[in-house]
Design a protein around this motif. Structure first.
Motif, PDB file in Angstrom:
ATOM      1  N   CYS B   9      -9.342   1.077   3.805  1.00 42.50           N
ATOM      2  CA  CYS B   9      -8.738   1.822   2.698  1.00 42.50           C
ATOM      3  C   CYS B   9      -9.352   1.377   1.386  1.00 42.50           C
ATOM      4  O   CYS B   9      -9.684   2.192   0.534  1.00 42.50           O
ATOM      5  CB  CYS B   9      -7.226   1.601   2.652  1.00 42.50           C
ATOM      6  SG  CYS B   9      -6.354   2.265   4.089  1.00 42.50           S
ATOM      7  N   HIS B  35     -11.908   8.665   8.199  1.00 42.83           N
ATOM      8  CA  HIS B  35     -10.808   7.770   7.823  1.00 42.83           C
ATOM      9  C   HIS B  35      -9.609   8.567   7.295  1.00 42.83           C
ATOM     10  O   HIS B  35      -8.459   8.274   7.623  1.00 42.83           O
ATOM     11  CB  HIS B  35     -11.272   6.760   6.762  1.00 42.83           C
ATOM     12  CG  HIS B  35     -10.175   5.868   6.278  1.00 42.83           C
ATOM     13  ND1 HIS B  35      -9.840   4.683   6.903  1.00 42.83           N
ATOM     14  CD2 HIS B  35      -9.301   6.004   5.247  1.00 42.83           C
ATOM     15  CE1 HIS B  35      -8.813   4.136   6.271  1.00 42.83           C
ATOM     16  NE2 HIS B  35      -8.471   4.909   5.254  1.00 42.83           N
ATOM     17  N   CYS B  39      -5.402   8.528   8.006  1.00 38.67           N
ATOM     18  CA  CYS B  39      -4.714   7.679   7.024  1.00 38.67           C
ATOM     19  C   CYS B  39      -3.996   8.518   5.967  1.00 38.67           C
ATOM     20  O   CYS B  39      -4.617   9.016   5.037  1.00 38.67           O
ATOM     21  CB  CYS B  39      -5.709   6.722   6.369  1.00 38.67           C
ATOM     22  SG  CYS B  39      -4.921   5.547   5.247  1.00 38.67           S
ATOM     23  N   CYS B  42      -4.295   7.282   2.127  1.00 37.77           N
ATOM     24  CA  CYS B  42      -5.563   7.575   1.466  1.00 37.77           C
ATOM     25  C   CYS B  42      -5.684   9.059   1.153  1.00 37.77           C
ATOM     26  O   CYS B  42      -6.241   9.454   0.136  1.00 37.77           O
ATOM     27  CB  CYS B  42      -6.749   7.117   2.313  1.00 37.77           C
ATOM     28  SG  CYS B  42      -7.057   5.344   2.146  1.00 37.77           S
TER      29      CYS B  42
END
Ligand SMILES: [Zn+2]
Lengths: 201, 87
Positions: B9, B35, B39, B42
């Protein structure tokens, strides 16, 4: 960034003392400089001082302007210096400002409310516009000036670096910090105003 | 392995600006997008940061300098002769 419909300001004409060309330069660039003053200092009186001092300064230093940078870069550099100088006279550099450049603090987000789907009409309604301005005003000066030039005025990273005599890497770092700090503040603001409804999507 | 995730992150946040500005090479973008898929935090940070930048656009009344400000500026610069509105 440049206004495409007007021809470039002629440096030769300026240096030859062409008043009409100087007046044209004033009209082309004064809106940005006035906005910069307003956002940096937060009040119309100081913004007007920044505006006037910038062009008085430009007039005085015209003969030493070699045209290595563009006229806009040159003017915005004078304006930025003027605004920062006035700001420091009012409020000496704070500890927060000094930390702004190397502290990791502002870089770690703490609020994860997703207000991004709210319509713009709602995000800018009522007092929200002044809340955004206040949030910008609270940024440390070194982040604020980068944010104003790059994100509000749309000046490129490269020109922002030239205006502020920074490296491009430095500009990018400050821009990231400014954006994250502002995002955090707006998340607090909008988070308190989010409709507390069940999500069905 | 929460530390590992946290590092991911942090790495993403470090390139967030450049990602938003479209200045990252495509392989890095793909990595970031991968990612983001997994997530939530984020993704929220990305979307709200983008929105933050959208919201600071110049309003129509900020497009020009107020007339009285312009007039005082021209007088201060002894450019009174050129005060008549530009075409
Ligand atoms: Zn993440």
């Amino acid at each position: 960034m440049s206004i495409t419909t007007t021809p470039e300001i002629s440096i030769d004409a300026l240096r030859a003392g062409d008043r009409a060309e100087f007046a044209r330069m004033v009209d082309v660039h004064s809106a940005l400089i006035y906005r910069l003053g307003l956002k940096m200092l937060g009040n119309p009186q100081d913004a007007e001082d920044v505006l006037q001092n910038t062009f008085l300064n430009a007039l005085m230093h015209l003969s030493s302007f070699e045209g290595r940078s563009s006229v806009s870069t040159w003017l915005y550099r004078i304006a930025s210096n003027e605004a920062l100088m006035m700001l420091r006279k009012k409020q000496p550099v704070s500890i927060e400002d000094m930390q702004a450049e190397d502290s990791e603090d502002g870089l770690i987000p703490a609020i994860f409310t997703d207000w991004s789907a709210l319509p713009e009409s709602e995000l800018l309604a009522g007092e929200s516009k002044s809340a955004i301005d206040a949030a910008i005003a609270r940024l440390p000066e070194q982040l604020k000036i980068v944010f104003i030039l790059r994100d509000i005025e749309g000046v490129s990273i490269k020109e922002t670096a030239e205006i502020l005599s920074l490296t491009e890497t430095n500009v990018k770092t400050r821009l990231l910090r400014a954006r994250m700090a502002l995002r955090e503040q707006l998340s607090v603001y909008y988070g308190e105003r989010m409709p507390r409804k069940e999500k069905n999507d | 392995m929460t530390d590992h995730l946290h590092d991911n992150c942090k790495a993403l946040l470090g390139s967030l600006s450049e990602y938003i500005d479209g200045e990252l090479p495509s392989d890095l973008c793909r990595e970031i997008e991968k990612h983001l898929e997994g997530c939530d935090n984020c993704r929220v940070v990305l979307n709200t940061t983008k929105r933050t930048i959208d919201l600071v656009h110049i309003t129509p009344e900020e497009q020009t300098v107020p007339d009285d400000v312009r007039e005082r500026l021209f007088k201060r610069l002894k450019l009174d002769d050129y005060l008549n509105p530009q075409p």
